[in-house]
Design an enzyme around this catalytic site. Sequence first.
Site, PDB file in Angstrom:
ATOM      1  N   ASP A  22       0.790  -0.803  -0.119  1.00 57.31           N
ATOM      2  CA  ASP A  22       0.132   0.028   0.160  1.00 57.31           C
ATOM      3  C   ASP A  22       0.787   1.126   0.042  1.00 57.31           C
ATOM      4  O   ASP A  22       0.475   2.365  -0.800  1.00 57.31           O
ATOM      5  CB  ASP A  22      -0.782  -0.340   1.656  1.00 57.31           C
ATOM      6  CG  ASP A  22      -2.523  -0.558   0.941  1.00 57.31           C
ATOM      7  OD1 ASP A  22      -2.777  -0.708   0.284  1.00 57.31           O
ATOM      8  OD2 ASP A  22      -2.721  -1.240   2.592  1.00 57.31           O
TER       9      ASP A  22
HETATM   10  C1  GLC Z   1      -1.873  -3.833   5.542  1.00 55.74           C
HETATM   11  C2  GLC Z   1      -2.556  -4.011   4.308  1.00 55.74           C
HETATM   12  C3  GLC Z   1      -2.215  -4.612   2.936  1.00 55.74           C
HETATM   13  C4  GLC Z   1      -1.674  -4.433   2.569  1.00 55.74           C
HETATM   14  C5  GLC Z   1      -0.336  -4.236   3.298  1.00 55.74           C
HETATM   15  C6  GLC Z   1       1.002  -4.110   2.949  1.00 55.74           C
HETATM   16  O1  GLC Z   1      -1.531  -5.271   5.655  1.00 55.74           O
HETATM   17  O2  GLC Z   1      -3.428  -4.128   5.249  1.00 55.74           O
HETATM   18  O3  GLC Z   1      -3.292  -4.483   2.384  1.00 55.74           O
HETATM   19  O4  GLC Z   1      -1.113  -5.750   1.009  1.00 55.74           O
HETATM   20  O5  GLC Z   1      -0.592  -3.664   4.725  1.00 55.74           O
HETATM   21  O6  GLC Z   1       0.698  -2.689   2.950  1.00 55.74           O
HETATM   22  C1  GLC Z   2      -1.435  -0.005   4.578  1.00 53.70           C
HETATM   23  C2  GLC Z   2      -0.001  -0.246   4.996  1.00 53.70           C
HETATM   24  C3  GLC Z   2       0.283   1.174   6.486  1.00 53.70           C
HETATM   25  C4  GLC Z   2      -0.328   2.246   5.545  1.00 53.70           C
HETATM   26  C5  GLC Z   2      -1.820   1.783   5.561  1.00 53.70           C
HETATM   27  C6  GLC Z   2      -2.594   2.719   4.256  1.00 53.70           C
HETATM   28  O1  GLC Z   2      -1.703  -1.027   5.402  1.00 53.70           O
HETATM   29  O2  GLC Z   2       0.450  -1.239   6.772  1.00 53.70           O
HETATM   30  O3  GLC Z   2       1.597   1.181   6.510  1.00 53.70           O
HETATM   31  O4  GLC Z   2      -0.204   3.454   6.756  1.00 53.70           O
HETATM   32  O5  GLC Z   2      -1.903   0.965   4.438  1.00 53.70           O
HETATM   33  O6  GLC Z   2      -3.672   2.781   4.601  1.00 53.70           O
END
Ligand code: GLC
Ligand code: GLC
Length: 818
Positions: A489
Amino acid sequence: MQFGYFDDEAREYVITRPDTPLPWINYLGCEDYFGIISNTAGGYSFYKDARLRRLTRYRYNNAPLDSGGRYIYLRDDDAPASPFWSPTWQPTRTPLDEYECRHGMGYTTIQSTRLGIKANTRYFIPLGANLEIWQLTLTNQRPEAANLSIFATVEFCLWDAMDDATNFQRNYSVGEVEVVDGVIYHKTEYRERRDHFAFFTCSEKLSSFDTDREAFLGPYRGWESPRGVERGSLRNSIAHGWQPIGAMHVKVALQPGEGRTVIFLLGYQENPLGEKFDPPGTQTINKHTVVPVIRRFLQPVEVSAVFNDLREHWRGLLGKLQVHTPDIHTDRMVNIWNVCQLMSTFNFSRSASYFESGIGRGMGFRDSNQDLLGFVHLMPEQARQRILDLAATQLPTGGAYHQYQPLTKRGNNEVGSGFNDDPLWLVLSVAAYIQETGKWDILDELVPYDNAPGTEENLYAHLQRSMQYTLDRLGPHDLPLIGRADWNDCLNLNCFSSSPGQSFQTTTNKDGKVAESVFIAGLFILAAQMMIQITLRRAGDQEAQVYCQAIDHMEKAVWAAGWDGNWFRRAYDDSGEPVGSSTCKDGQIFIEPQGICIMAGLGIADGKARQALDSVAERLATPHGIMLHQPGYTQYYLNLGEISSYPPGYKENGSVFCHTNPWIMIAEAMVGNGARAHDYYLRINPSRREEISDVHRCEPYVYAQMIAGREAPTHGEAKNSWLTGTAAWNYLAVTQWILGIRPEFDGLRIDPCIPPEWDDFSVERIFRGCRLNITVRNPQHVSRGVTRVTVDGVKIEGSLVKLEALSGAHQVEVWLGG
Ligand code: GLC
Ligand code: GLC
C-alpha cells in the site's frame, strides 16, 4: 523472558502476570456481536461494525495503556478503609496475591486472589445471541465471613465511534438512558432514526447504580478511583447528555469457603420499526423483545449450556485440520492459534484490534480475498458469501473498491479504487473456494457491479473482468501499471505528495501511465494459471488458450524488464527508473516479487528462482524474519511515496513485514528446500518467539503484521498483532506447501517439502465431506519426493487423492524417498 505459557490441552494461552509488555488481547464473538478483550479486561464491544455500531468506549493511545473495558471492582464492606481493587488488575492496578488470565477460543477467563477473596470472571459471547456474558464467581477463602460490594461498569459509546470521539459539541447533549427493573438501557438517538439500544444488567438485585459518569467517578477522578466505589454506594444517577455509563452495584455476603456466581450481561437489541416505543406514542423503549433474552441468559444453567455450545463450535472448527509433526511450534499454531487468528481476520479484516481503531478501515478487498485462502476450509458457506459480497463491490471496469464497510457492504468512496492488484486476488479466493469444496456452481452465481441492481453477471464474468483489468493497463515495458499501489500500500509511484497530511493512497499527481509493478505481473500469472484450469473445465480450450498467451506475454515482459541479474526487480517508477535493482541507492532488493514470481513458477526450471531465493537469504533474512527490502529508504523520496515515509526498519520501509515471509517459504518449498522453508517459518512463529517475549512484546500466540527490521533500533520488536494477512498465508505455507496437503481442483494433493530430519508426521483433514487420516513416512530423510501413496491400503497413481467416489473416513499412507 516469558509472561505466561501455552496450555495446549485446554487450547489456552495462560498469562501469569498482568503487566505484559502490551495489552495481550483476545476476540470474543463468532457471528454479529463482537468484542476485543485484553488480559486485564480492557477492550470494547460492537455489533457487526466496529465503527458504525460501537457499544462501549475504549481509548487508544492513552496512558496508561489499555483504558476502557469491562471493569469490575470489589470492595470489602467490613473494612471500608482498606483499598477496593479490580480483580482483573485494571483499572485500579492494586497488587494481587494471585493473577492468571486464560485466553481461549472465543472466551477469556481472568482469575485473581486478593486478601482471601478469589474472583474468577469468564467473558464470552454465546452463539446466536447479540450479547456478552461476564460470569463472575467469588469465593471467600478467609476464615471469617466476608461482606463484599461488587461494582460492574461499562462506558457507552454513542454508536458511531468516529463521531463519538470527535463531535463533542453535539454528543454532550444527546446521551439518554433508562433504568427499569434492574436493567440499564443505553438509548442515545433511539428517539430519532435508530432502532437499536444497548442493555447492561445482572443476575442479582441492584443495591444502587449510576448511569452518569461524573456521578460515578466523582469530579476529576478517573476509572482507577471512582468515588462511588470508595463510598460503597452509587447515586442512582440518570444521565442527561455528557457521558452515559452503566455502573451496577451488588452486595454479597459470603461465609468462609462459600462461593457465589453473579452473571452480568451487556447486549445489543434492535426493535422492529413500528414497535420502537411502549406504550406507543411515548419515548419509552419497547422492552418486550429484549426481556425474554435477558431472562434466558441470566440463568446459570443456560449460561453453562451456551458456554458448552461455544466450546463445541470451536472444537468443530479446529477439528477440520489437525497435524502432528516433530515440531511443537508448528503443531500449536496450526492446530489452535493460527485457526483462531484466521477467524479474526475473516471477521474483522483489518478493522478492530489493539492497533486498528475500528474507525479507519472497513473490510479490505485485497485483504479479505487473501484471508479467505486460509479460512475457506473452516466455514466454506461463509467463505462463499464473503466472496459474493466482495465481488458485488467490483466495478464494471473490473477494478475494485479498495474497502467496504461491513454493515452496509458498500464500496467505500473515501478510499475509492485504483489499487491495480486488487481485482486479481478475487481470482485466487474463488479458485481456493472451488479447490476446497469442489463446488463449481459458485461461478454461476449472479453478482452485480458496484452493488447496482440490474448489472448482475455471473461470478465467472467477474473473474474475466478482473483479468482484463490488468491487460487493459500495461505500461511501457508491457508490465502492469501499478495505479495507486499494489500489494504494498505504501509503494505509491503516482502520488508525488509534498503536502503534509495528504493521504499517500488517494493523492495522485501523475497520470499513471508509466509506473509499473513486477509484483502485479507475477500475481497476474498466478491468477491466469487458475483461470486456465477453470476455463478448461468450463468454457473449453479456446478461452484457456487466451490465458496461456497472456501468461506467455507477461513472462516475456518479466524476463525482459523485471529480472535484475540476481533477483526480480520490484517496479518501475514514473520516470521509468527501476525500483528494487542493484542500481538503486536504497531499496535494491525487495521480497515481494521474489515470492510472487516464484509462486507463479517463474525461474524454477532454469535455476533463476534458486538464485533469487539465495539473494533473499543473503540480503533480506534476519534471525527475526525476512525483511521487505534492503537497504531501507534513508530519506523521503517524492517518487516512491509512503514507503519512504517510515524510518528504516519499520513498517513498509524494510521491516520484517510478516505477510510476505510465507511467500518465500512457499517458494523455497517449490524449489525443494524444506529445511529453509521451515526455518523461515520458525523465525516468525510466535510460539517459537515466546521465550523472547520481552523483545517481541506482542502476543506470543498470534502473528504480528511487522517485526522491526535490522536497521531499526528495536530490531525484533513486533507490532500490529492479530489482523494481518500473515495468518492466512502462513497457514497456507505450512499446511499446503511444507506439510504439502494441498487442495486442487480435482482432489487433494499430497506433496510435502519438509526438513529432512523429520521421520514422519500425520494429518487429519476434513476434505469435501471425507475425513482423511494421512500418515507421511520419511525413512530416507529427504525433503521432498512422494514415492508411494495408498488409500485404505490400495496404491494409487501419483500423489493426488481423488475423492469423487469416497465418503466417510479413510486412511492415506504416504512414503517419501529419493
Ligand atoms: C496492510 C494492508 C494490506 C497491505 C499491506 C502492505 O497489511 O492491510 O492490504 O497489502 O499492509 O502494505
Ligand atoms: C497499509 C500499511 C500502512 C499504511 C496503510 C494506509 O495497511 O500497512 O503502513 O499506512 O496501508 O492505509
